[in-house]
Design a protein around this motif. Structure first.
Motif, PDB file in Angstrom:
ATOM      1  N   GLY A  57       0.821  -1.200   0.000  1.00 54.99           N
ATOM      2  CA  GLY A  57       0.000   0.000   0.000  1.00 54.99           C
ATOM      3  C   GLY A  57       0.859   1.254   0.000  1.00 54.99           C
ATOM      4  N   ASP A  58       0.233   2.403  -0.122  1.00 50.79           N
ATOM      5  CA  ASP A  58       0.964   3.674  -0.157  1.00 50.79           C
ATOM      6  C   ASP A  58       1.881   3.789   1.054  1.00 50.79           C
ATOM      7  OD1 ASP A  58      -0.477   4.183  -2.387  1.00 50.79           O
ATOM      8  OD2 ASP A  58      -1.780   5.723  -1.502  1.00 50.79           O
ATOM      9  N   GLY A  59       3.132   4.109   0.803  1.00 49.60           N
ATOM     10  CA  GLY A  59       4.078   4.360   1.886  1.00 49.60           C
ATOM     11  C   GLY A  59       4.540   3.125   2.649  1.00 49.60           C
ATOM     12  N   ALA A  60       4.130   1.945   2.231  1.00 50.57           N
ATOM     13  CA  ALA A  60       4.568   0.722   2.921  1.00 50.57           C
ATOM     14  C   ALA A  60       6.011   0.411   2.530  1.00 50.57           C
ATOM     15  CB  ALA A  60       3.653  -0.437   2.566  1.00 50.57           C
ATOM     16  N   ARG A  61       6.697  -0.309   3.434  1.00 49.53           N
ATOM     17  CA  ARG A  61       8.095  -0.655   3.171  1.00 49.53           C
ATOM     18  C   ARG A  61       8.371  -2.092   3.579  1.00 49.53           C
ATOM     19  NH1 ARG A  61      12.194   3.813   3.712  1.00 49.53           N
ATOM     20  NH2 ARG A  61      11.022   5.677   3.177  1.00 49.53           N
ATOM     21  N   ALA A  62       9.060  -2.814   2.721  1.00 48.88           N
ATOM     22  CA  ALA A  62       9.395  -4.194   3.058  1.00 48.88           C
ATOM     23  C   ALA A  62      10.567  -4.687   2.225  1.00 48.88           C
ATOM     24  CB  ALA A  62       8.188  -5.100   2.817  1.00 48.88           C
ATOM     25  N   THR A  63      11.163  -5.764   2.726  1.00 47.12           N
ATOM     26  CA  THR A  63      12.233  -6.451   1.996  1.00 47.12           C
ATOM     27  C   THR A  63      11.838  -7.910   1.838  1.00 47.12           C
ATOM     28  OG1 THR A  63      13.951  -5.016   2.901  1.00 47.12           O
ATOM     29  CG2 THR A  63      14.665  -7.152   2.083  1.00 47.12           C
ATOM     30  N   LEU A  64      12.026  -8.435   0.645  1.00 52.80           N
ATOM     31  CA  LEU A  64      11.761  -9.857   0.402  1.00 52.80           C
ATOM     32  C   LEU A  64      13.038 -10.514  -0.101  1.00 52.80           C
ATOM     33  CD1 LEU A  64       9.870 -12.353  -0.053  1.00 52.80           C
ATOM     34  CD2 LEU A  64       9.454 -11.445  -2.348  1.00 52.80           C
ATOM     35  N   ILE A  65      13.401 -11.607   0.562  1.00 49.78           N
ATOM     36  CA  ILE A  65      14.527 -12.414   0.082  1.00 49.78           C
ATOM     37  C   ILE A  65      13.946 -13.718  -0.443  1.00 49.78           C
ATOM     38  CG2 ILE A  65      16.641 -13.633   0.736  1.00 49.78           C
ATOM     39  CD1 ILE A  65      16.792 -11.606   3.144  1.00 49.78           C
ATOM     40  N   GLU A  66      14.159 -13.995  -1.707  1.00 53.75           N
ATOM     41  CA  GLU A  66      13.664 -15.242  -2.303  1.00 53.75           C
ATOM     42  C   GLU A  66      14.840 -16.168  -2.525  1.00 53.75           C
ATOM     43  OE1 GLU A  66      10.880 -15.428  -5.825  1.00 53.75           O
ATOM     44  OE2 GLU A  66      11.269 -13.281  -5.683  1.00 53.75           O
ATOM     45  N   HIS A 104       9.846   3.153  -4.797  1.00 55.97           N
ATOM     46  CA  HIS A 104      11.207   2.693  -5.080  1.00 55.97           C
ATOM     47  C   HIS A 104      11.233   1.176  -5.100  1.00 55.97           C
ATOM     48  CE1 HIS A 104      13.788   6.363  -4.228  1.00 55.97           C
ATOM     49  NE2 HIS A 104      12.539   6.777  -4.173  1.00 55.97           N
ATOM     50  N   TYR A 105      11.831   0.655  -6.113  1.00 58.14           N
ATOM     51  CA  TYR A 105      12.039  -0.788  -6.159  1.00 58.14           C
ATOM     52  C   TYR A 105      13.524  -1.037  -6.365  1.00 58.14           C
ATOM     53  CZ  TYR A 105      12.042  -5.625  -7.844  1.00 58.14           C
ATOM     54  OH  TYR A 105      12.297  -6.975  -8.001  1.00 58.14           O
ATOM     55  N   LEU A 106      14.103  -1.879  -5.514  1.00 52.78           N
ATOM     56  CA  LEU A 106      15.481  -2.309  -5.723  1.00 52.78           C
ATOM     57  C   LEU A 106      15.491  -3.821  -5.823  1.00 52.78           C
ATOM     58  CD1 LEU A 106      18.597  -2.076  -5.819  1.00 52.78           C
ATOM     59  CD2 LEU A 106      18.576  -2.129  -3.328  1.00 52.78           C
ATOM     60  N   GLY A 107      15.890  -4.345  -6.949  1.00 52.22           N
ATOM     61  CA  GLY A 107      15.988  -5.793  -7.137  1.00 52.22           C
ATOM     62  C   GLY A 107      17.438  -6.209  -7.270  1.00 52.22           C
ATOM     63  N   VAL A 108      17.837  -7.193  -6.476  1.00 52.35           N
ATOM     64  CA  VAL A 108      19.189  -7.746  -6.601  1.00 52.35           C
ATOM     65  C   VAL A 108      19.040  -9.212  -6.980  1.00 52.35           C
ATOM     66  CG1 VAL A 108      21.431  -8.066  -5.513  1.00 52.35           C
ATOM     67  CG2 VAL A 108      19.956  -6.181  -4.775  1.00 52.35           C
ATOM     68  N   ASN A 109      19.429  -9.541  -8.192  1.00 52.98           N
ATOM     69  CA  ASN A 109      19.226 -10.883  -8.725  1.00 52.98           C
ATOM     70  C   ASN A 109      20.538 -11.644  -8.768  1.00 52.98           C
ATOM     71  OD1 ASN A 109      16.288 -10.804  -9.989  1.00 52.98           O
ATOM     72  ND2 ASN A 109      17.277  -8.814 -10.328  1.00 52.98           N
ATOM     73  N   ARG A 158       1.874   4.355  -3.911  1.00 53.54           N
ATOM     74  CA  ARG A 158       2.633   5.622  -3.882  1.00 53.54           C
ATOM     75  C   ARG A 158       3.601   5.607  -2.710  1.00 53.54           C
ATOM     76  NH1 ARG A 158      -0.006  10.048  -6.670  1.00 53.54           N
ATOM     77  NH2 ARG A 158       1.306  11.429  -5.473  1.00 53.54           N
ATOM     78  N   ASP A 159       4.824   6.067  -2.930  1.00 48.74           N
ATOM     79  CA  ASP A 159       5.847   6.184  -1.883  1.00 48.74           C
ATOM     80  C   ASP A 159       6.252   4.859  -1.244  1.00 48.74           C
ATOM     81  OD1 ASP A 159       5.936   9.111  -1.952  1.00 48.74           O
ATOM     82  OD2 ASP A 159       3.918   9.000  -1.078  1.00 48.74           O
ATOM     83  N   ALA A 160       5.812   3.774  -1.798  1.00 55.26           N
ATOM     84  CA  ALA A 160       6.205   2.479  -1.225  1.00 55.26           C
ATOM     85  C   ALA A 160       7.666   2.192  -1.565  1.00 55.26           C
ATOM     86  CB  ALA A 160       5.314   1.373  -1.773  1.00 55.26           C
ATOM     87  N   VAL A 161       8.329   1.453  -0.678  1.00 51.44           N
ATOM     88  CA  VAL A 161       9.732   1.096  -0.887  1.00 51.44           C
ATOM     89  C   VAL A 161       9.865  -0.417  -0.755  1.00 51.44           C
ATOM     90  CG1 VAL A 161      12.107   1.366  -0.062  1.00 51.44           C
ATOM     91  CG2 VAL A 161      10.526   3.307   0.045  1.00 51.44           C
ATOM     92  N   PHE A 162      10.329  -1.051  -1.801  1.00 52.40           N
ATOM     93  CA  PHE A 162      10.425  -2.499  -1.782  1.00 52.40           C
ATOM     94  C   PHE A 162      11.819  -2.932  -2.225  1.00 52.40           C
ATOM     95  CE2 PHE A 162       9.314  -6.801  -3.635  1.00 52.40           C
ATOM     96  CZ  PHE A 162       9.060  -7.396  -2.404  1.00 52.40           C
ATOM     97  N   ARG A 163      12.426  -3.713  -1.363  1.00 48.24           N
ATOM     98  CA  ARG A 163      13.756  -4.255  -1.664  1.00 48.24           C
ATOM     99  C   ARG A 163      13.576  -5.738  -1.916  1.00 48.24           C
ATOM    100  NH1 ARG A 163      19.283  -3.910  -0.337  1.00 48.24           N
ATOM    101  NH2 ARG A 163      19.379  -1.727   0.216  1.00 48.24           N
ATOM    102  N   HIS A 164      14.055  -6.198  -3.027  1.00 49.11           N
ATOM    103  CA  HIS A 164      13.757  -7.556  -3.475  1.00 49.11           C
ATOM    104  C   HIS A 164      15.053  -8.269  -3.836  1.00 49.11           C
ATOM    105  CE1 HIS A 164      11.109 -10.169  -6.355  1.00 49.11           C
ATOM    106  NE2 HIS A 164      11.494 -10.823  -5.293  1.00 49.11           N
TER     107      HIS A 164
END
Lengths: 425, 251
Positions: free
Chosen positions: A177-186, A239-244, A208-214
């Motif tokens: 959701g808007d402004g939510a922040r989380a990191t997911l490690i798969e 913001h989305y940051l994906g590290v593959n 909107r304004d969500a930050v997700f690190r993947h």
């Protein structure tokens, strides 16, 4: 291939019948198709895959301890052969407004939110349709507005083989959701040497304004086939940051498709792949700047040894009205052997006139002066080569947030390089 | 310690070193001076085992061992050290990791136990002080983004850590301002001992004001055309390389 479609269980899913129907309309890609030019499906089609069996009991908590990364604090979700295993999962305390759990359960519940979001973002492809039609299970991550998860969610996908080659088709839905922040490690891995295939589809929608690190660690066994289709929709300012990280599987293809739905969003795609003898690592990135003022980065690095092969196909499309788009793409490859091959194809398609776009690719070898510098300090040539390779990989590994994860990945890259060192000259 | 006898070396077809003879005894500092293109750096590279040079004649023995057949790392393990004219940047390779790998490789080759993390860190902090270097250096990648002065100090810092028997300083003064030069020279002087020899390769006399040599050799067109004490460097400074050239040809 028909084995990839398991029958019946998803009758409650409206998407499945459509996907079944679509399967008959979609054709198998051949190397004549541009996106498949360097990647043959032959070795995949030679296998007679059957749907992966439920093997939830194949792993006890002792086995799990060998898989877990020490000192990594996480909300843990374990999937075996595409199925959610509550006994091995440890979600821990979740803040109010955060839901993490089985996607099937979420779909079966009356959650209108899940039903309305499921299968809305996934891009069209044969493998997406196969996944939708033969869906096992997966993870649903739903964070309400402004919910912040401090610890990462860790998704461990374990494949348990059988006599017959099997295919598991996990499906993940992540909605912030808007402004939510989380990191997911798969993490994708296997404990045996059986032939199997993972056909994963991931849908991500950021408010909107969500930050997700993947952070994604493809560390499948050496006999595995791995497919990932990842679709990302980003609203304004997200913001989305994906590290593959791609280390495993004999045949691996990852497709990332990003769409900006709001201005001032940022998408950062980082990647590291290591392809040794008999391995194919194939990456397709497709970033569309449909609206103005968004930023995208693609930075992939590859190390190739033995007869390893890799494909990097990066495409950035800037639409006509997407002014002030900022896109940079780079792909650098380190070749450690004569027999290795990389096909790198960066493409910029720019239809706006006020943009900042760049791309660069390199294919090179270990620089002799760097090697000499290390050796002149008493370091043996094999160790010096490994240090330089790890240094090259380090730029991407350092993008991982948790130090324990960085160490874990660096160690595995180091092991792989040591293993491949015999083939180095 | 080091005996060089009739050493000739080529780069490709071109002969760069045309028969060098000199001997460095334990504890001595030898300066090798010469104009650009005289073969100074080639000598440093041939002795340390860099690829791209072919030795066509002569010998170089280090404590009785034939240096020229050894790999670069074997030479380093025997106690040879080259301070680079242009230290190489290694992005992504952490300095601490690098220093530890170097020190432990050398220790292992001598049958000594590898240093554990704690003893290593203690040692390294002690050595940092000699070069007035900051701890933060340890967290950075080797030479990556370092200023010219930092790179040269890092070279001498590595030398302090690895404690070589023979150090070759290849134009260590190039690109340094006077303050940086003093710090580097102080570091080198702190490492002088009766067991450690040095070969200081330089274009200018300036460095020798700070690192006083026992012997000076003038190299021109691949040959040592004059050898003498430290006063030779001063004479050279005063009269320029033209003087030596003319003398050399006259002789």
């Amino acid at each position: 291939m028909t084995g990839m479609i398991s029958n019946g269980f998803s009758h409650w899913l409206t998407a499945a019948p459509d996907a079944h129907k679509q399967l008959f309309e979609l054709e198998l890609p051949t190397t004549k198709a541009e996106a498949w030019r360097y990647t043959s499906l032959k070795s995949l089609l030679e296998q007679n895959f059957t749907p992966a069996e439920d093997a939830a009991n194949a792993i006890q908590s002792d086995d799990l301890n060998k898989i877990l990364i020490p000192d990594l604090m996480s909300h843990r979700v374990v999937l075996i052969n595409g199925r959610y295993v509550p006994e091995l999962s440890a979600l821990g305390d979740l803040p109010t407004g955060a839901q993490i759990g089985s996607l099937r359960a979420a779909l079966a519940s009356h959650s209108e939110m899940v039903r309305s979001q499921f299968n809305q973002y996934a891009f069209n492809s044969l493998f997406t349709a196969l996944n939708t039609a033969g869906l096992n299970d997966g993870v649903a991550v739903l964070l309400n507005r402004a919910v912040v998860l401090k610890n990462p969610i860790e998704l461990i996908h374990i494949s348990i083989g059988a006599n017959q080659p099997q295919v598991a088709q996990p499906r993940h839905l992540i909605v912030l959701g808007d402004g939510a922040r989380a990191t997911l490690i798969e993490r994708y891995l296997s404990l045996d040497a059986a032939i199997y295939c993972t056909n994963a589809v991931i849908e991500i929608a950021l408010g909107r304004d969500a930050v997700f690190r993947h952070e994604r660690l493809q560390m499948e066994s050496e006999n595995a086939f791995h497919l990932t289709g990842l679709s990302l929709k980003q609203n304004a300012n997200s913001h989305y940051l994906g590290v593959n990280i791609g280390l495993g599987a004999r045949w691996s293809r990852t497709e990332l498709v990003t769409n900006f739905a709001g201005e001032h969003a940022e998408c950062d795609l980082q990647g590291l792949y290591l392809a040794g003898d008999g391995q194919l690592m194939d990456y397709h990135l497709d970033v569309t700047h449909a609206v103005p003022n968004c930023t995208s980065r693609e930075n992939f690095r590859g190390i190739l040894c033995g007869k390893g092969r890799a494909v990097f196909d990066g495409r950035v499309l800037v639409a006509k009205n997407a002014q002030k788009s900022d896109a940079a793409m780079s792909n650098n490859n380190l070749m450690l052997s004569e027999g290795a091959e990389v096909d790198t194809k960066p493409q910029l398609e720019i239809n706006a006139d006020d943009v900042k776009c760049s791309h660069g690719t390199t294919v090179g070898q270990i620089e002799p002066e760097k090697l000499f510098y290390l050796r002149s300090r008493g370091i043996s040539a094999p160790l010096a080569r490994r240090m330089l390779c790890l240094g090259f990989a380090g730029e991407i590994i350092h993008m991982l947030h948790e130090e324990v994860l960085r160490d874990y990945v660096a160690e595995h890259v180091g092991q792989r390089l040591e293993f491949s060192a015999t083939g180095l000259s | 310690m080091l005996v060089v006898n009739g050493l000739r070396a080529n780069v490709g077809e071109k002969e760069i070193l045309k028969g060098l003879n000199f001997t460095v005894a334990a504890g001595e500092i030898h300066a090798i001076m010469g104009p650009n293109g005289s073969g100074k750096s080639t000598l440093a590279h041939v002795l340390s085992g860099r690829e791209g040079y072919t030795v066509t004649a002569g010998t170089a023995t280090f404590n009785g061992q034939n240096l020229l057949t050894l790999e670069p790392e074997q030479r380093a393990q025997l106690g040879l050290f080259l301070a680079f004219q242009y230290p190489v940047e290694l992005p992504g390779v952490n300095n601490t990791y690098f220093l530890k790998a170097a020190l432990n490789s050398i220790r292992k080759s001598r049958g000594e136990a590898e240093l554990d993390a704690v003893s290593f860190l203690r040692l390294i902090k002690e050595k940092l002080k000699i070069l007035h270097l900051d701890d933060s250096l340890l967290k950075r990648a080797v030479n990556a983004g370092f200023s010219g002065g930092e790179k040269k100090r890092n070279e001498i810092f590595q030398m302090a850590l690895l404690e070589p028997k023979l150090a070759i300083l290849d134009e260590t003064d190039s690109g340094l301002d006077i303050d940086a030069l003093r710090v580097v020279a102080d570091g080198v002087n702190a490492l002088r001992s009766s067991e450690r020899s040095m070969i200081v390769v330089t274009h200018y006399q300036r460095l020798l004001d700070y690192i006083q040599p026992d012997y000076v050799h003038v190299l021109a067109k691949g040959q040592i055309i004059r050898s003498g004490g430290k006063e030779l460097a001063l004479e050279l400074e005063e009269k320029g390389y033209g003087w030596i050239d003319a003398e050399g040809q006259a002789a």
